[in-house]
Every structure is written in C-alpha cells, then in structure tokens.
Design an enzyme around this catalytic site. Structure first.
Site, PDB file in Angstrom:
ATOM      1  N   ARG A 183     -27.043 -18.326 -19.149  1.00  0.00           N
ATOM      2  CA  ARG A 183     -26.597 -17.837 -17.842  1.00  0.00           C
ATOM      3  C   ARG A 183     -26.874 -18.817 -16.700  1.00  0.00           C
ATOM      4  O   ARG A 183     -26.029 -19.020 -15.834  1.00  0.00           O
ATOM      5  CB  ARG A 183     -27.257 -16.484 -17.547  1.00  0.00           C
ATOM      6  CG  ARG A 183     -26.657 -15.350 -18.347  1.00  0.00           C
ATOM      7  CD  ARG A 183     -27.405 -14.051 -18.108  1.00  0.00           C
ATOM      8  NE  ARG A 183     -26.684 -12.931 -18.696  1.00  0.00           N
ATOM      9  CZ  ARG A 183     -27.138 -11.675 -18.687  1.00  0.00           C
ATOM     10  NH1 ARG A 183     -28.313 -11.402 -18.132  1.00  0.00           N
ATOM     11  NH2 ARG A 183     -26.430 -10.707 -19.222  1.00  0.00           N
ATOM     12  N   ASN A 227     -31.227   1.572 -12.817  1.00  0.00           N
ATOM     13  CA  ASN A 227     -30.333   0.430 -12.948  1.00  0.00           C
ATOM     14  C   ASN A 227     -29.768   0.324 -14.363  1.00  0.00           C
ATOM     15  O   ASN A 227     -28.682  -0.223 -14.580  1.00  0.00           O
ATOM     16  CB  ASN A 227     -31.089  -0.848 -12.579  1.00  0.00           C
ATOM     17  CG  ASN A 227     -30.168  -1.989 -12.228  1.00  0.00           C
ATOM     18  OD1 ASN A 227     -29.320  -1.867 -11.353  1.00  0.00           O
ATOM     19  ND2 ASN A 227     -30.319  -3.089 -12.918  1.00  0.00           N
ATOM     20  N   ALA A 262     -36.611   1.705 -20.513  1.00  0.00           N
ATOM     21  CA  ALA A 262     -38.026   1.672 -20.872  1.00  0.00           C
ATOM     22  C   ALA A 262     -38.669   3.056 -20.767  1.00  0.00           C
ATOM     23  O   ALA A 262     -39.367   3.503 -21.686  1.00  0.00           O
ATOM     24  CB  ALA A 262     -38.771   0.667 -19.989  1.00  0.00           C
TER      25      ALA A 262
END
Length: 509
Positions: free
Chosen positions: A336, A85, A57
């Site tokens: 998931r 991350n 981002a």
C-alpha cells in the site's frame, strides 16, 4: 521496589489536542477521558468482562469469552450503531492454509504470510505478533463461518501478498462479518450497550485497572450527554476502540500533510480517546507516525466508497496510468505505501494533483459486483474505445496505445518487465475494449500506531515493561504490529485473533 502510582504520572500527551489548522472538523479534538483512583468509588454495576468497542476485536472477544465459560460479558459501544469502523471496512480476510487455497491449489503457509508482512513492515513490524495472528487466523475465519458470514467463492491476491489468500464477504464490506458476530454474541448471552462512551479508567493503589467510567445515553459529538456510570470489571477491561484516523489534530501531529482536506475512509467515531487514556496510564506508544493511506480509493466519492473494493479486486489484472504521460507508473499490486506514494507523485505540469486512472477490460471487471455501482453512480466510466478513453481524461493517445500494447505482452509472457508485477492473476486477461476506468487518489485509512501489547493481548507498561494489570487491548488501537505498511486484508485476522486472545487470557486470570 516501591509501587508505581499510575495516576500520578506525567500526562505527556496533554495539549496534543490543540488546534492544528483543522477548522471545521467536528471531531478534530475529542473530549479527553480522565482516569481516577478506584478508592471510595461507588460502583453502579459489576461485570465479569468488559469490552470497550464493538468492532471485529470486541465481538470476537465476546464470543470467545462466552465459549470459554464466562457468564457476564458486556460490550460497550460509543456510537448509536454496533460494528464501529469494522462495519464499513472492505470485508477482506487473509489467512494461510485455508480450505479455498487447497481447493485452488495455492501453496501457502504461516511462514509465508509472516514474511510477506515483514517485508511490507520495512523492518520494524512485530514478528512475534504477526506470527501469533497468522497461526490463529484460520480459527478466527472459522468463527466467522460458524456465525454465518458468507464469502465470494474465489480468493483474491492483494498488493504485497505473494499468493492469493484473501476471502471477501459477499456484501463486499465488513458488515458481512460484524453483523453475524453481533448476532452470535447476543445468542450466547453477551450484553451489548450502544451510546456508551468510555470516560476513563478506575485504578487501585497497586496500579490495577479495577473498572472504568462510561457515559450511558451519550450522543456522539455532544460530550456532556448521558449518565456517568462506574463499572467494575472482575476479570479485566478489553480496549477494542480502534484507530484515530478521524482525529485530524492527532494525525497532523504525526504527519502535518494529513489535514482536514485529506479524505478518510474511517467511520466518524475513530478518534482515539481510548488510546489516549491508555497512554495516560503508562502504556507504551508505538509507531504513531505510521499512518496508512489506501491507494485504491477514489477522489470522486466520499469515505471507503464503491471504488475501493472495485480497485482491490481489479488491480491484479489492470493497468494504472499517469494521465500526464499516458504510461504506467507503478506495480499495481505492490504494498500500500509503495502505491500510495507513487499515486501522490502524479502531478500536472504546475505540480497540482492529477489523479491517475486504473484501466480494466470490462469483461474482467464486471465479475465484481461493485462494477455496476461505480458506473451507475458516476465514480467510474465505461468506454468503447481507447480514443474515447484518452479524450475523456486528456491522456496523450499515442503513448497510451503503446503502453497498452506493451502491457498486453506482459500478460502473454507472464513477466512484467516494467515494474515486476506478479502476473499470475492477470493470465489471459488482456487490456482491451470495452474498458472500465476509475480515478485513484489515496485516503487516510489505517493507523499502524497505538499501544504496545504482547502475544497475550496484555498492555505493556512503559515504566516496568510488564503488563498493566486488568488491562487488555486488541485491534487497531494497538501499535507496532505491522510496521511501516500494513498489507490489505490483514487487519480483520489481527483484530479477531487478538480479541480471541484477550478473552483467553482474561479467562485464565
């Protein structure tokens, strides 16, 4: 209506960092940032646009703002390395209507991608944000191509996606995107600062974020290191600080089962201080309790590891087996949450965890570069016979053989009568020796919760419902986008599109 003083609001999260049984976790309770009035502040530096965080981002925002004519853009990163991350994620990028889809004859659309995500979100995902991201995902993907990112020459169909729409970097991790984006940022003139820890906002009397405090020269984990500086941001501050999966106390406050003993795929810096501080200013907290575990992770290695991308690639043409029964127990490409819940239910007769196994034909698995690595580092195994496989994992042989035979019939017919798995990517890929096998067990991977933003990346105020002036957010620090469960490969487009969106909004301010 009288003006609201954001700095006098009740700190409803105070004390959230109290010990919650996570002894031994160094970053279980990060030091809290504290915002203050901008009145009388002696500014050490003034910048045009400030970006806190250097993941997908933040980097996308840096590039887009410079392309739109910004002259003085700065990215501040808490850690000693850039990428956050994002650098260690799977490097998987989903987008509808891409050139590779057209080449492979895949019929996809913005609407189809949105509907897939809404289904996984269980009715509480933010449709407007999902649609905004899907509509601009190809633009974000193009930004990575322009910066020099390289992808495998094939598409993948990840769990919960109705078609193949996912690109993956050739290095099989997010660094294949963050490194080129960082290089492009610097080429365009974006100023980058590492070891710069965010310490709180500086807010004027009207409630506008004028700037922030940063601790320059900070050493991770040593909270008082570095020099405190006051930075004024002319156009605004973008918070691109990521999730809080490594903050054990906060995640346990949402889900007490997510103790320090539960593995995590995230980088150490994913501790949520930026999110905390936006809450202090009045940002709306959304879906903090929805914390996603990755069903493709392995109990035999730390972090994201090699098995995760291996499994993601191989799930469509593999068979997941409960070691206690020798039978399948889930749709290998369900969303998931569905798969993680099914894996966690795999227990021995005493109720102890019994990680299930993923069985793949070696001839098919070896097409992914991680196959050699999982075998080399003993987090995956190769077997020449089903007997050898069953003995190694203590799986009952007779039902296992029967299950393989049954599954191969589904491959042949194209119809999974057991769990309704989409067999498109399994066509012609039978489960047969030699086999490669990995063990599966979920790890904490992604926080669906965070601050609420609109489609302009503006942070919404909990008191007025309007944007907090001067404050923007993008990426995992934002909440409510995906609902209960995020589909794999949808975080990179979200992060990049919302980062680009924030840049566009700030440049119009």
């Amino acid at each position: 209506m009288s003006k609201v003083n954001l700095l006098e609001r009740r700190n409803f999260i105070k004390g959230m960092g109290a010990a919650a049984g996570a002894a031994g976790m160094a970053m279980a309770a990060p030091a809290m940032a504290v915002s203050q009035s901008a009145n009388g502040v002696k500014w050490d530096k003034e910048v045009e646009i400030a970006i806190i965080g250097s993941g997908f981002a933040g980097l996308a925002a840096g590039i887009e703002s410079m392309r739109l004519g910004a002259k003085d853009v700065h990215i501040f990163e808490k850690m000693s390395y850039f990428g956050g991350n994002s650098a260690i994620n799977g490097g998987l990028f989903a987008a509808p209507g891409t050139p590779m889809q057209k080449k492979e004859g895949v019929n996809d659309s913005v609407e189809r991608m949105v509907q897939d995500q809404l289904k996984a979100g269980r009715g509480i995902a933010d449709e407007a944000l999902l649609r905004h991201v899907a509509e601009h995902a190809v633009e974000a993907l193009q930004m990575t191509f322009d910066a020099g990112s390289e992808y495998h020459p094939y598409l993948q169909q990840l769990g919960g996606h109705s078609v193949a729409r996912t690109y993956q970097t050739t290095v099989s991790c997010g660094a294949g995107i963050t490194q080129p984006l960082l290089k492009e940022c610097r080429k365009l003139g974006v100023q980058t600062h590492n070891r710069a820890k965010f310490e709180g906002f500086l807010v004027n009397d009207e409630g506008k974020v004028e700037g922030f405090k940063i601790r320059q020269g900070y050493y991770f984990g040593e909270e008082d290191t570095g020099k405190l500086m006051h930075i004024k941001a002319k156009r605004g501050v973008l918070m691109a600080t990521g999730g809080f999966a490594q903050n054990v106390n906060l995640r346990m406050a949402q889900d007490p089962t997510l103790t320090a003993e539960v593995g995590c795929t995230n980088a150490p810096g994913a501790t949520g201080e930026g999110m905390y501080e936006m809450f202090r200013l009045g940002a709306i907290p959304v879906h903090l309790a929805h914390i996603q575990s990755g069903p493709w992770a392995s109990p035999d290695e730390g972090g994201f590891g090699y098995v995760s991308n291996y499994s993601i690639y191989n799930f469509p043409h593999s068979m997941a087996v409960n070691c206690l029964t020798g039978e399948r127990f889930m749709n290998e490409i369900a969303d998931r949450k569905t798969r993680a819940d099914a894996e966690l239910a795999c227990r021995d007769k005493q109720g102890n965890p019994l990680p299930p196994i993923l069985i793949t034909s070696y001839k098919d698995s070896k097409k992914h570069p991680n196959t050699k690595k999982v075998i080399k580092y003993n987090v995956g195994w190769k077997f020449d016979s089903v007997e050898e496989l069953a003995k190694h994992f203590n799986v009952p042989l007779k039902p296992l053989k029967a299950q393989i035979k049954e599954y191969n019939q589904y491959v042949k017919s194209g119809n999974d009568a057991q769990f309704g798995k989409n067999m498109t990517k399994a066509k012609g890929k039978y489960i047969e020796a030699p086999f490669t096998v990995v063990r599966l067990w979920p790890k904490v991977h992604y926080c669906q919760g965070g601050v609420q933003v609109n489609t302009k990346a503006e942070v919404k105020d909990s008191f007025t419902g309007k944007p907090i002036a001067g404050l923007y957010a993008a990426g995992e620090v934002c909440g409510g986008v995906h609902g209960v469960s995020r589909l794999g490969s949808c975080s990179i487009p979200e992060c990049m599109v919302m980062g680009m969106t924030a840049a566009r909004t700030m440049m119009k301010a």
